[in-house]
Write a protein that holds these residues in place. Structure first.
Motif, short mmCIF file in Angstrom:
data_model
loop_
_atom_site.label_atom_id
_atom_site.label_comp_id
_atom_site.label_asym_id
_atom_site.label_seq_id
_atom_site.Cartn_x
_atom_site.Cartn_y
_atom_site.Cartn_z
N ALA A 151 41.77 49.16 38.66
CA ALA A 151 41.86 48.01 38.39
C ALA A 151 41.61 47.52 37.14
CB ALA A 151 40.98 46.98 39.26
N ALA A 152 40.43 48.08 36.45
CA ALA A 152 40.11 47.76 35.04
C ALA A 152 41.26 48.43 34.05
CB ALA A 152 38.84 48.21 34.65
N SER A 153 41.83 49.46 34.40
CA SER A 153 42.86 50.15 33.39
C SER A 153 44.13 49.18 33.36
CB SER A 153 43.31 51.57 33.99
OG SER A 153 44.02 51.47 35.31
N SER A 154 44.40 48.47 34.50
CA SER A 154 45.41 47.61 34.66
C SER A 154 45.32 46.49 33.45
CB SER A 154 45.95 47.03 35.96
OG SER A 154 44.79 46.15 36.18
N LEU A 155 44.26 46.18 33.01
CA LEU A 155 43.81 45.15 32.07
C LEU A 155 44.85 45.45 30.72
CD1 LEU A 155 40.01 44.28 32.53
CD2 LEU A 155 42.10 42.82 33.16
N SER A 156 44.97 46.76 30.71
CA SER A 156 45.87 46.84 29.17
C SER A 156 47.27 46.32 29.15
CB SER A 156 45.80 48.42 29.01
OG SER A 156 46.73 49.04 30.39
N LEU A 157 47.62 46.12 30.61
CA LEU A 157 48.98 45.25 30.44
C LEU A 157 48.78 44.04 30.70
CD1 LEU A 157 51.94 45.47 30.36
CD2 LEU A 157 51.92 46.23 32.82
N SER A 158 47.99 43.60 32.10
CA SER A 158 47.83 42.07 32.19
C SER A 158 47.27 41.27 30.95
CB SER A 158 46.87 42.15 33.46
OG SER A 158 45.73 42.68 33.28
N LEU A 159 46.48 41.74 30.28
CA LEU A 159 45.91 41.30 29.09
C LEU A 159 47.16 40.71 28.22
CD1 LEU A 159 42.52 42.19 28.04
CD2 LEU A 159 42.85 40.11 28.88
N SER A 160 47.85 41.75 27.85
CA SER A 160 49.26 41.49 26.86
C SER A 160 49.96 40.54 27.59
CB SER A 160 49.75 42.89 26.67
OG SER A 160 48.90 43.78 26.30
N THR A 161 50.61 40.56 28.84
CA THR A 161 51.19 39.68 29.50
C THR A 161 50.97 38.45 29.48
OG1 THR A 161 50.68 40.43 31.62
CG2 THR A 161 52.69 41.53 30.73
N GLY A 162 49.62 38.20 29.86
CA GLY A 162 48.67 36.82 29.76
C GLY A 162 49.13 36.11 28.53
N PHE A 163 48.42 36.89 27.55
CA PHE A 163 48.45 36.18 26.16
C PHE A 163 49.95 36.05 25.77
CE2 PHE A 163 44.09 37.44 25.97
CZ PHE A 163 43.67 36.52 25.30
N PRO A 174 38.27 54.12 19.20
CA PRO A 174 37.46 55.05 20.27
C PRO A 174 36.96 54.47 21.42
CG PRO A 174 36.08 54.19 18.54
CD PRO A 174 37.64 53.36 18.24
N SER A 175 37.00 53.14 21.65
CA SER A 175 36.48 52.46 22.86
C SER A 175 37.60 51.81 23.93
CB SER A 175 35.29 51.74 22.56
OG SER A 175 35.62 50.44 21.61
N TRP A 176 37.36 51.55 24.91
CA TRP A 176 37.89 51.01 25.78
C TRP A 176 38.36 49.38 25.39
CZ3 TRP A 176 41.89 51.13 28.61
CH2 TRP A 176 42.27 50.14 29.78
N HIS A 177 36.95 48.90 25.15
CA HIS A 177 36.97 47.58 24.78
C HIS A 177 37.81 47.13 23.62
CE1 HIS A 177 33.36 47.60 27.61
NE2 HIS A 177 34.13 46.60 28.18
N ALA A 178 37.79 47.95 22.64
CA ALA A 178 38.46 47.87 21.55
C ALA A 178 39.78 47.84 21.80
CB ALA A 178 38.03 48.69 20.56
N LEU A 179 40.26 48.70 22.63
CA LEU A 179 41.83 48.89 23.08
C LEU A 179 42.10 47.71 23.71
CD1 LEU A 179 43.57 51.89 24.40
CD2 LEU A 179 43.91 49.77 25.48
N LEU A 180 41.13 46.92 24.52
CA LEU A 180 41.70 45.93 25.21
C LEU A 180 41.91 44.52 24.43
CD1 LEU A 180 39.76 45.50 28.43
CD2 LEU A 180 41.97 46.32 28.11
N VAL A 181 40.98 44.55 23.30
CA VAL A 181 41.15 43.57 22.13
C VAL A 181 42.38 43.29 21.63
CG1 VAL A 181 40.11 42.23 20.14
CG2 VAL A 181 38.60 43.06 22.04
N ILE A 182 42.75 44.75 21.11
CA ILE A 182 43.90 44.97 20.38
C ILE A 182 45.20 44.52 21.18
CG2 ILE A 182 45.36 46.81 19.23
CD1 ILE A 182 42.77 47.90 18.34
N ARG A 183 45.27 45.04 22.67
CA ARG A 183 46.41 44.79 23.42
C ARG A 183 46.50 43.38 23.71
NH1 ARG A 183 50.71 47.18 24.44
NH2 ARG A 183 50.74 46.39 26.50
N ALA A 184 45.25 42.48 23.62
CA ALA A 184 45.52 41.05 23.80
C ALA A 184 45.99 40.49 22.57
CB ALA A 184 44.00 40.48 23.95
N LEU A 185 45.69 40.95 21.45
CA LEU A 185 46.29 40.43 20.08
C LEU A 185 47.93 40.98 20.02
CD1 LEU A 185 46.07 39.35 17.56
CD2 LEU A 185 45.33 41.70 16.73
N GLU A 186 48.04 41.86 20.71
CA GLU A 186 49.34 42.56 20.56
C GLU A 186 50.32 41.63 21.43
OE1 GLU A 186 52.28 46.62 21.33
OE2 GLU A 186 49.97 46.53 21.35
#
Length: 426
Positions: free
Chosen positions: A79-91, A130-142
């Motif tokens: 479920a947490a891994s799906s945030l890599s896509l759902s954050l991007s589509t939400g933003f 290097p970290s998951w949270h950094a990846l999520l922040v960048i995906r949200a920005l993307e």
């Protein structure tokens, strides 16, 4: 005795005729300079918008096949891994509204290029973090950056392309979306299997950079768009209210919601069915299902040309009917028939989406970027809401319930198409 010319001058300068003086001073209205089908600028614009669609959707969906790998590498839940896509589509859905307003001040071409360039760089950055949270922040920005492309691209086409060729051009743009959606899933999944997810994302990021540069070099500058100075919130609010008040447009927005909701729901849950006996498909075989996007590419382009020739409101219900036939075919227990059903659904969806997008551009009265943003907002909300709701139907009664749910969505979409056609004729 004064000459005739002097009498004319007296009349023009007479204080009793101020309105006449104003009429004399008004400039002639500027004639629109469209890009006509068959010309080099039209072809350049069509290819450029194809590249923008490819870059947008390949960068957006490239993480979908990587989610199991993210879960293993970063020690997180599925479920947490799906945030890599759902954050991007939400933003992305949020950014579409903002992009329509910003583009009225800064222009179409510049905003789209900056968005594509920034999103490609974000994907490259994701391959290095290097970290998951950094990846999520960048995906949200993307996702926030990518919002500058879809609504603005549709507005550019509606403003610059000759209305008689708009359907074909819009169809090619939607085909680029389909190709990007397929490539983002298939290419990264394959590269990750043979190399690593970091190499997969980095490679796709550089492909996005190349597409952004090609887009900028090919797209002709806007000729029928005049930027507005400053930011007037009341202007944008009036524009959105005006489009909602347009009799036919809300029904087209509804079609975007319903068609995308159906499409995402089927793709979300067909895998759950096909991994079970008697099919027992593995992950590679499931991934190959995404290649049916190729049928969507062809369907988008053909639908655009047919819409220009025989009428968009003739092609639109045909696309919805094709999608419904595809959903119904998936009720079969035969795997070849299920795959055929997915092909029909994919083709019908892209036909409906391509034609509905073109109709929004044709029927919108001014501020076409705002109209496109409303359509795409409905489109992505449909993906989120209906795609999630389909899970409840799957849990309740399996695939039969999912099919009934999606057929109900398409039935409402068919009604919306027929009502929109009647209202547009009025």
């Amino acid at each position: 005795m004064p000459r005739a010319a002097d009498k004319q001058l007296d009349v023009l300068e007479s204080p009793s005729l101020p309105n006449l003086q104003l009429v004399q001073a008004q400039p002639e209205p500027k004639e629109k300079q469209y890009l006509f089908r068959g010309t080099a600028p039209y072809r350049r614009a069509s290819i450029a918008l194809f590249l923008s669609g490819f870059a947008t959707f390949s960068l957006l969906y490239c993480v979908q096949p990587l989610m199991p790998i993210f879960a293993a590498d970063f020690h997180i839940s599925p479920a947490a891994s799906s945030l890599s896509l759902s954050l991007s589509t939400g933003f992305l859905a949020f950014a579409i509204f903002c992009a329509a307003a910003v583009s009225e001040s800064f222009g179409r071409r510049s905003l789209m290029f900056a968005s594509l360039l920034g999103a490609a760089l974000c994907t490259i950055a994701c391959s290095l973090v290097p970290s998951w949270h950094a990846l999520l922040v960048i995906r949200a920005l993307e996702g926030l950056l990518l919002g500058g492309v879809p609504a603005v691209a549709m507005a550019y086409l509606s403003e610059e392309i000759d209305p008689r060729g708009l359907g074909a051009s819009m169809g090619l743009y939607i085909a680029g979306n389909a190709f990007g959606g397929m490539a983002g899933r298939v290419v990264t999944g394959t590269l990750a299997e043979f190399f690593s997810w970091r190499i997969a994302l980095g490679t796709l990021g550089f492909l996005g950079l190349a597409a952004a540069v090609g887009f900028f070099l090919l797209l002709p500058a806007s000729r029928n768009f005049t930027p507005r100075r400053g930011f007037d919130a009341r202007f944008h609010l009036r524009a959105w209210i005006g489009h909602v008040s347009n009799p036919a447009l809300p029904f087209l927005f509804a079609i975007g919601f319903l068609a995308m909701g159906t499409f995402v729901t089927v793709y979300n849950y067909i895998g759950f069915r096909l991994v079970l006996p008697p099919y027992s498909l593995n992950q590679t075989e499931l991934g190959l299902i995404f290649t049916v996007y190729l049928f969507g590419i062809a369907a988008s382009w053909i639908a655009g040309m047919l819409g220009d020739r025989i009428g968009h409101f003739v092609v639109l219900p045909a696309g919805i009917a094709m999608a419904a036939a595809g959903v119904a075919a998936t009720l079969s227990s035969s795997l070849p028939l299920i795959i055929l059903g997915i092909v029909l659904l994919t083709s019908g969806f892209f036909v409906a989406h391509s034609v509905a997008s073109a109709l929004v551009g044709r029927l919108a009265r001014g501020t076409k970027g705002h109209a496109s943003s409303l359509y795409l907002l409905s489109y992505y909300v449909g993906s989120s809401v209906a795609g999630s709701a389909g899970g409840y139907f799957w849990s309740a009664d399996g695939w039969n319930a999912v099919v009934l749910f999606t057929l109900a969505l398409l039935a409402v979409g068919m009604i919306a198409a027929l009502v929109a056609a009647r209202l547009s004729r009025r």
